[in-house]
Design a protein around this motif. Structure first.
Motif, short mmCIF file in Angstrom:
data_model
loop_
_atom_site.label_atom_id
_atom_site.label_comp_id
_atom_site.label_asym_id
_atom_site.label_seq_id
_atom_site.Cartn_x
_atom_site.Cartn_y
_atom_site.Cartn_z
N GLU A 1 -53.07 14.74 -5.51
CA GLU A 1 -51.85 14.82 -4.71
C GLU A 1 -52.15 14.55 -3.23
O GLU A 1 -51.36 13.89 -2.54
CB GLU A 1 -51.19 16.20 -4.88
CG GLU A 1 -50.67 16.47 -6.26
CD GLU A 1 -51.76 16.82 -7.29
OE1 GLU A 1 -51.46 16.74 -8.49
OE2 GLU A 1 -52.91 17.15 -6.90
N GLU A 2 -53.29 15.06 -2.74
CA GLU A 2 -53.67 14.82 -1.34
C GLU A 2 -54.05 13.36 -1.13
O GLU A 2 -53.70 12.76 -0.11
CB GLU A 2 -54.81 15.75 -0.93
CG GLU A 2 -55.31 15.53 0.51
CD GLU A 2 -54.25 15.75 1.59
OE1 GLU A 2 -54.50 15.30 2.73
OE2 GLU A 2 -53.20 16.35 1.33
N ARG B 1 -50.83 11.47 -0.97
CA ARG B 1 -50.15 11.71 0.31
C ARG B 1 -50.79 10.86 1.41
O ARG B 1 -50.10 10.20 2.18
CB ARG B 1 -50.23 13.19 0.68
CG ARG B 1 -49.41 13.55 1.93
CD ARG B 1 -49.71 14.96 2.44
NE ARG B 1 -51.04 15.10 2.99
CZ ARG B 1 -51.46 14.58 4.16
NH1 ARG B 1 -50.65 13.87 4.90
NH2 ARG B 1 -52.71 14.78 4.58
N ARG B 2 -52.12 10.84 1.45
CA ARG B 2 -52.82 10.08 2.49
C ARG B 2 -52.59 8.57 2.34
O ARG B 2 -52.35 7.88 3.32
CB ARG B 2 -54.32 10.35 2.44
CG ARG B 2 -54.70 11.74 2.92
CD ARG B 2 -56.20 11.91 2.88
NE ARG B 2 -56.60 13.24 3.31
CZ ARG B 2 -57.84 13.59 3.57
NH1 ARG B 2 -58.82 12.71 3.42
NH2 ARG B 2 -58.13 14.81 3.94
N SER C 1 -50.16 7.02 0.77
CA SER C 1 -48.75 6.65 0.95
C SER C 1 -48.41 6.42 2.41
O SER C 1 -47.50 5.66 2.73
CB SER C 1 -47.84 7.75 0.39
OG SER C 1 -48.03 7.85 -1.00
#
Length: 174
Positions: free
Chosen positions: A108-109, A112-113, A115
Protein backbone atom coordinates in the motif's frame (compact mmCIF):
# COMPACT_ATOMS: atom_id res chain seq x y z
CA UNK A 1 34.34 4.77 6.51
CA UNK A 2 37.03 3.23 4.28
CA UNK A 3 35.91 0.03 2.62
CA UNK A 4 36.65 -2.24 -0.30
CA UNK A 5 32.93 -3.08 -0.37
CA UNK A 6 29.95 -1.42 -2.00
CA UNK A 7 26.56 -0.78 -0.47
CA UNK A 8 23.85 -2.24 -2.70
CA UNK A 9 20.22 -1.23 -2.23
CA UNK A 10 17.59 -3.65 -3.47
CA UNK A 11 13.83 -3.51 -3.14
CA UNK A 12 10.65 -2.81 -5.02
CA UNK A 13 10.20 0.30 -7.15
CA UNK A 14 9.24 3.26 -5.02
CA UNK A 15 11.02 1.97 -1.91
CA UNK A 16 13.45 4.92 -1.91
CA UNK A 17 16.60 3.21 -3.17
CA UNK A 18 17.75 6.20 -5.24
CA UNK A 19 16.87 8.90 -2.72
CA UNK A 20 18.29 7.03 0.26
CA UNK A 21 21.29 5.84 -1.76
CA UNK A 22 22.27 9.39 -2.67
CA UNK A 23 22.09 10.38 1.00
CA UNK A 24 24.15 7.39 2.18
CA UNK A 25 26.79 8.12 -0.48
CA UNK A 26 26.89 11.79 0.49
CA UNK A 27 27.38 10.98 4.17
CA UNK A 28 30.12 8.44 3.48
CA UNK A 29 31.84 10.46 0.76
CA UNK A 30 31.35 7.56 -1.66
CA UNK A 31 30.22 7.46 -5.27
CA UNK A 32 26.56 6.84 -6.11
CA UNK A 33 25.16 5.01 -9.14
CA UNK A 34 21.61 4.05 -10.03
CA UNK A 35 21.43 1.03 -12.35
CA UNK A 36 18.32 2.35 -14.10
CA UNK A 37 20.02 5.69 -14.80
CA UNK A 38 23.04 3.84 -16.23
CA UNK A 39 20.80 1.74 -18.48
CA UNK A 40 19.04 4.87 -19.76
CA UNK A 41 22.37 6.59 -20.37
CA UNK A 42 23.83 3.63 -22.26
CA UNK A 43 20.67 2.87 -24.26
CA UNK A 44 19.99 6.50 -25.08
CA UNK A 45 16.31 6.16 -24.24
CA UNK A 46 13.96 5.81 -21.30
CA UNK A 47 13.16 2.54 -19.59
CA UNK A 48 9.57 2.85 -20.80
CA UNK A 49 10.88 3.18 -24.39
CA UNK A 50 13.19 0.17 -23.94
CA UNK A 51 10.25 -1.93 -22.68
CA UNK A 52 8.02 -0.69 -25.53
CA UNK A 53 10.60 -1.09 -28.30
CA UNK A 54 12.58 -4.18 -27.29
CA UNK A 55 10.68 -5.69 -24.34
CA UNK A 56 11.53 -6.66 -20.78
CA UNK A 57 13.94 -9.43 -21.83
CA UNK A 58 16.17 -6.92 -23.65
CA UNK A 59 15.97 -4.54 -20.68
CA UNK A 60 17.12 -7.35 -18.34
CA UNK A 61 20.13 -8.05 -20.62
CA UNK A 62 21.10 -4.37 -20.48
CA UNK A 63 20.62 -4.45 -16.72
CA UNK A 64 22.96 -7.42 -16.36
CA UNK A 65 25.66 -5.64 -18.39
CA UNK A 66 25.40 -2.61 -16.12
CA UNK A 67 25.50 -4.78 -12.97
CA UNK A 68 28.67 -6.50 -14.21
CA UNK A 69 30.37 -3.12 -14.58
CA UNK A 70 29.15 -1.66 -11.30
CA UNK A 71 29.95 -4.74 -9.22
CA UNK A 72 33.64 -4.16 -9.99
CA UNK A 73 33.58 -0.73 -8.31
CA UNK A 74 34.61 0.05 -4.73
CA UNK A 75 33.12 2.41 -2.16
CA UNK A 76 30.04 2.95 -4.27
CA UNK A 77 26.41 3.03 -3.21
CA UNK A 78 24.45 1.20 -5.92
CA UNK A 79 20.69 1.67 -6.19
CA UNK A 80 19.26 -1.17 -8.25
CA UNK A 81 16.09 -1.51 -10.27
CA UNK A 82 13.30 -3.41 -8.52
CA UNK A 83 13.63 -6.51 -10.73
CA UNK A 84 17.43 -6.79 -10.71
CA UNK A 85 17.15 -9.63 -8.18
CA UNK A 86 15.25 -11.85 -10.60
CA UNK A 87 18.54 -12.74 -12.31
CA UNK A 88 20.65 -14.97 -10.02
CA UNK A 89 23.78 -13.76 -11.82
CA UNK A 90 22.99 -10.18 -10.79
CA UNK A 91 22.59 -11.18 -7.15
CA UNK A 92 25.82 -13.18 -7.22
CA UNK A 93 27.78 -10.32 -8.80
CA UNK A 94 26.41 -7.67 -6.46
CA UNK A 95 26.92 -9.84 -3.36
CA UNK A 96 30.53 -10.63 -4.32
CA UNK A 97 31.61 -7.02 -3.79
CA UNK A 98 28.72 -5.45 -1.92
CA UNK A 99 26.71 -5.55 1.24
CA UNK A 100 23.06 -5.88 0.20
CA UNK A 101 20.29 -3.94 1.93
CA UNK A 102 16.64 -4.69 1.20
CA UNK A 103 14.56 -1.53 1.56
CA UNK A 104 11.27 -3.09 2.55
CA UNK A 105 7.83 -1.49 2.32
CA UNK A 106 4.22 -2.63 2.42
CA UNK A 107 2.41 -2.79 -0.95
CA UNK A 108 0.00 0.00 0.00
CA UNK A 109 2.88 2.39 0.79
CA UNK A 110 4.63 1.48 -2.47
CA UNK A 111 1.40 2.17 -4.36
CA UNK A 112 0.94 5.49 -2.57
CA UNK A 113 4.50 6.59 -3.41
CA UNK A 114 4.39 5.47 -7.04
CA UNK A 115 0.95 7.00 -7.65
CA UNK A 116 2.41 10.41 -6.82
CA UNK A 117 5.26 10.18 -9.34
CA UNK A 118 5.48 11.37 -12.93
CA UNK A 119 7.67 8.40 -13.89
CA UNK A 120 5.98 5.84 -16.11
CA UNK A 121 6.36 2.37 -14.58
CA UNK A 122 5.99 -0.10 -17.49
CA UNK A 123 5.20 -3.09 -15.27
CA UNK A 124 2.35 -1.22 -13.58
CA UNK A 125 0.46 -0.21 -16.72
CA UNK A 126 -2.36 -2.54 -15.70
CA UNK A 127 -5.98 -2.08 -14.54
CA UNK A 128 -5.10 -2.94 -10.90
CA UNK A 129 -1.64 -1.51 -10.06
CA UNK A 130 -1.92 -2.33 -6.33
CA UNK A 131 -2.79 -5.94 -7.16
CA UNK A 132 0.18 -6.07 -9.54
CA UNK A 133 2.48 -4.65 -6.84
CA UNK A 134 1.32 -7.38 -4.45
CA UNK A 135 1.85 -10.05 -7.10
CA UNK A 136 5.33 -8.83 -8.07
CA UNK A 137 6.33 -8.51 -4.40
CA UNK A 138 5.30 -12.12 -3.75
CA UNK A 139 7.33 -13.20 -6.78
CA UNK A 140 10.43 -11.24 -5.72
CA UNK A 141 10.30 -11.47 -1.92
CA UNK A 142 12.50 -14.57 -1.65
CA UNK A 143 15.14 -12.83 -3.79
CA UNK A 144 15.03 -9.62 -1.76
CA UNK A 145 15.30 -11.70 1.42
CA UNK A 146 18.76 -12.85 0.31
CA UNK A 147 20.10 -9.39 1.21
CA UNK A 148 22.50 -9.14 4.13
CA UNK A 149 20.16 -6.72 5.91
CA UNK A 150 16.48 -5.80 5.75
CA UNK A 151 15.67 -2.16 6.48
CA UNK A 152 12.19 -0.77 7.05
CA UNK A 153 12.07 1.99 4.43
CA UNK A 154 8.99 3.64 5.95
CA UNK A 155 10.99 6.28 7.81
CA UNK A 156 12.46 9.54 6.62
CA UNK A 157 15.38 9.53 4.19
CA UNK A 158 17.59 10.61 7.08
CA UNK A 159 16.42 7.79 9.35
CA UNK A 160 16.76 5.09 6.68
CA UNK A 161 20.23 6.35 5.68
CA UNK A 162 21.31 6.31 9.35
CA UNK A 163 20.09 2.71 9.74
CA UNK A 164 22.04 1.59 6.67
CA UNK A 165 25.24 3.29 7.79
CA UNK A 166 24.90 1.89 11.33
CA UNK A 167 24.39 -1.63 10.00
CA UNK A 168 27.31 -1.21 7.62
CA UNK A 169 29.55 0.01 10.47
CA UNK A 170 28.64 -3.07 12.50
CA UNK A 171 29.07 -5.47 9.60
CA UNK A 172 32.03 -7.83 9.87
CA UNK A 173 31.96 -9.39 6.41
CA UNK A 174 31.01 -12.77 5.10
Amino acid sequence: MKSSWNIVLVGFMGSGKTTVGREVARRLGWSFVDTDDEIVRQAGKSIAAIFADEGEKHFRCLENRVVRKLAAMKETVIATGGGVVKNPDNLRLLAATGVLFWLQLEPEEIHRRISGQRIIRPLLKVPDPLGEIRSLLRERESYYAQADFTVNANGTVDAVACMIIAKMNGWRGR
